[in-house]
Every structure is written in structure tokens, then in C-alpha cells.
Design an enzyme around this catalytic site. Structure first.
Site, short mmCIF file in Angstrom:
data_model
loop_
_atom_site.label_atom_id
_atom_site.label_comp_id
_atom_site.label_asym_id
_atom_site.label_seq_id
_atom_site.Cartn_x
_atom_site.Cartn_y
_atom_site.Cartn_z
N SER A 1 0.83 -1.20 0.00
CA SER A 1 0.00 0.00 0.00
C SER A 1 0.87 1.25 0.00
O SER A 1 1.66 1.47 0.92
CB SER A 1 -0.91 0.02 1.23
N HIS B 1 -1.21 -1.28 -4.27
CA HIS B 1 -2.49 -0.87 -3.69
C HIS B 1 -2.50 0.65 -3.51
O HIS B 1 -1.62 1.21 -2.84
CB HIS B 1 -2.67 -1.56 -2.33
N ASP C 1 -4.63 3.77 -2.14
CA ASP C 1 -5.74 4.19 -1.29
C ASP C 1 -6.21 5.60 -1.67
O ASP C 1 -5.46 6.56 -1.54
CB ASP C 1 -5.32 4.19 0.18
N MET D 1 -8.81 8.47 -0.75
CA MET D 1 -9.69 8.92 0.33
C MET D 1 -10.12 10.36 0.08
O MET D 1 -9.32 11.18 -0.37
CB MET D 1 -8.97 8.83 1.68
N HIS E 1 -8.26 1.35 -4.26
CA HIS E 1 -9.25 1.17 -3.19
C HIS E 1 -9.90 2.51 -2.92
O HIS E 1 -9.29 3.41 -2.34
CB HIS E 1 -8.52 0.63 -1.95
N MET F 1 -12.05 4.79 -1.01
CA MET F 1 -12.73 5.08 0.26
C MET F 1 -13.34 6.46 0.13
O MET F 1 -12.89 7.44 0.73
CB MET F 1 -11.74 4.98 1.42
N MET G 1 -12.11 -5.20 5.31
CA MET G 1 -11.23 -4.31 6.08
C MET G 1 -10.98 -4.91 7.45
O MET G 1 -11.93 -5.28 8.16
CB MET G 1 -11.86 -2.92 6.22
N GLY H 1 -9.27 4.53 6.70
CA GLY H 1 -8.98 5.95 6.85
C GLY H 1 -7.53 6.27 7.12
O GLY H 1 -7.03 7.30 6.67
N PHE H 2 -6.84 5.39 7.85
CA PHE H 2 -5.45 5.68 8.20
C PHE H 2 -4.62 4.41 8.18
O PHE H 2 -5.11 3.34 8.55
CB PHE H 2 -5.36 6.33 9.59
N GLY H 3 -3.36 4.52 7.80
CA GLY H 3 -2.45 3.41 7.84
C GLY H 3 -1.87 3.24 9.23
O GLY H 3 -2.02 4.09 10.10
N GLY H 4 -1.20 2.09 9.44
CA GLY H 4 -0.50 1.85 10.69
C GLY H 4 -1.36 1.43 11.86
O GLY H 4 -0.89 1.40 13.00
N ASP I 1 -7.20 -6.01 4.31
CA ASP I 1 -6.46 -4.75 4.32
C ASP I 1 -6.56 -4.14 5.72
O ASP I 1 -7.66 -3.87 6.21
CB ASP I 1 -7.06 -3.80 3.28
N GLY J 1 -3.42 -3.63 9.04
CA GLY J 1 -2.63 -4.30 10.06
C GLY J 1 -2.02 -5.61 9.62
O GLY J 1 -1.62 -6.44 10.45
N GLY K 1 1.03 -2.30 4.22
CA GLY K 1 1.59 -0.96 4.10
C GLY K 1 2.89 -0.81 4.83
O GLY K 1 3.98 -0.96 4.26
N SER K 2 2.81 -0.52 6.13
CA SER K 2 4.02 -0.30 6.91
C SER K 2 4.89 -1.54 7.01
O SER K 2 6.11 -1.45 7.15
CB SER K 2 3.66 0.21 8.32
#
Length: 228
Positions: free
Chosen positions: A8, A31, A33, A35, A64, A66, A135, A140-143, A173, A175, A195-196
């Protein structure tokens, strides 16, 4: 049945997106995102950036959305170069029509569900899709930390896919990392957004390979894959 890893770019350096895309060229998809600060409380990127990314990488783009009003906007992301487009069922007005329009334009159609949205009311829609996204965090937010309470939902979704004999990818998607990917794979997921766990690693490409190996090992032994 083989695992697919989708890094991501939400966790990438936005000032170096072309380089960040090249850093994970061994990934199955990239990926993206999108938003709008309405459907989710964050604002990221839109059609022009997707167009630029599509020119900068040979890795297919998994967009994706959102966003509110995906019925209006989703087809534009196919035109911008996305090979797969996910809309959220909570925001779509006519999900079947939208899925068919995305497919007609030449992309894979995917539907996303927020954590609190059950899969069962949408069982009849599954044949209209190429992928379903569950999900495993609030979008809305990564991490964010992985929500283990989503594992039963992943299992129920895989059971519905098997019940209807569908060639439908099941994506997770939120964590996803070395410590959570095996649980997702065992439950029935075969496409993993990370992502992270990828962009926070010293070697992003190696992180992709390691995650794929972990997931493949589990899928090769999983009852849901053996029955497929």
C-alpha cells in the site's frame, strides 16, 4: 491457490511515489488508497496521481476507493489506468451496476466492507465481483492494529465463496504484517494489502517476498484451499 501481496502506497513516501513503486516491482499489485475526507476522515490522492503512477510502473494498480459517490467516480479510475477498482458497498448506490460498469471498462471489480458491515446480506452479489475486500481495521489511516475479531468474518466469506463455486479473490487490508498474515491466510484470505510492513522494512522487496512465502505456506495446507 497462490497468495498475492499488494503493498500500500499509503505508507510510502508521497514525494517519491515513482521510486517507491519501483522498490516493490516484485509485488503482485500496487495498492492505491483513495480517500476523500468524507467517507473516511482523511484526504489522500485522486485520478491525476493514479494516471501518473500507471505511467511510472508496470505493476498493476489496485485502487481502493474510500470515497462517497463511487458510482460516479470509480469508472474514471479505470480510465486512469487502474487494473482493479474497489468500491465500498456502504457508499455505493447501485453496486451491481457499478461492478458491471467497472468490468465493462476492462478492470477487475471489487467490493469493500468496513469492519461492522456483515457479508451475508451481499451473498447474491458475489458472482458480480472479481474480488471482495474485508477491512481488518477501520478505513482511513495506515499503521492501525489488526482487528482479530474480523477473522470469523473472513472465514464466513470464504465459506460463501466456496458454496457458490466462485473464482473470487478474498482480500484483507489493515494491520497485515508478518505476525498477522498467517491467521488471515488460514481463515481464507488470499490477497493481502500490506503498508508499513513493506514500506517500513529495510528492504521493501524482500518484505514482499517474505510475506508471500508465509501466506503461501499456510494456504498450501489450509482446508479451504484443499477443498477448492
Amino acid at each position: 491457490m497462490a497468495a498475492q501481496i499488494n503493498p500500500s502506497i499509503l505508507s510510502a513516501d508521497f514525494a517519491r511515489l515513482a521510486d517507491e513503486a519501483k522498490a516493490v516491482e516484485g509485488a503482485d499489485w500496487l495498492h492505491v488508497d483513495v480517500m476523500d475526507n468524507h467517507f473516511v476522515p482523511n484526504l489522500t490522492l485522486g485520478v491525476p496521481v493514479v494516471e501518473s503512477l500507471a505511467r511510472a510502473t508496470d505493476t498493476p494498480l489496485d485502487c481502493h476507493l474510500m470515497i462517497e459517490a463511487p458510482d460516479r467516480w470509480a469508472p474514471q479510475y479505470v480510465e486512469a489506468g487502474a487494473s482493479s477498482v474497489t468500491f465500498h458497498v456502504e457508499a455505493a448506490t447501485a453496486p451491481v451496476r457499478l461492478a458491471r460498469e467497472i468490468r465493462a471498462k476492462g478492470a477487475r471489480a471489487s467490493m469493500g466492507l468496513r469492519p461492522a458491515t456483515p457479508i451475508e446480506p451481499y451473498e447474491d452479489l458475489l458472482p458480480e465481483l472479481d474480488m471482495l475486500l474485508i477491512m481488518t481495521v477501520e478505513p482511513g489511516f495506515g499503521g492501525q492494529a489488526f482487528l482479530d475479531i474480523m477473522l470469523p468474518k473472513i472465514r464466513r466469506t470464504r465459506e460463501l465463496i466456496s458454496k457458490h463455486g466462485l473464482e473470487l479473490w478474498l482480500q484483507v487490508d489493515g494491520g497485515v504484517s508478518a505476525s498477522t498474515i498467517e491467521r488471515c491466510a488460514e481463515a481464507g484470505a488470499d490477497v493481502f494489502v500490506a503498508g508499513s510492513a513493506v514500506y517500513g522494512a529495510d528492504d521493501a522487496a524482500e518484505a514482499v517476498r517474505a510475506l508471500r512465502t508465509q501466506a503461501d505456506d499456510v494456504i498450501s495446507k489450509a482446508s479451504w484451499a484443499c477443498d477448492h
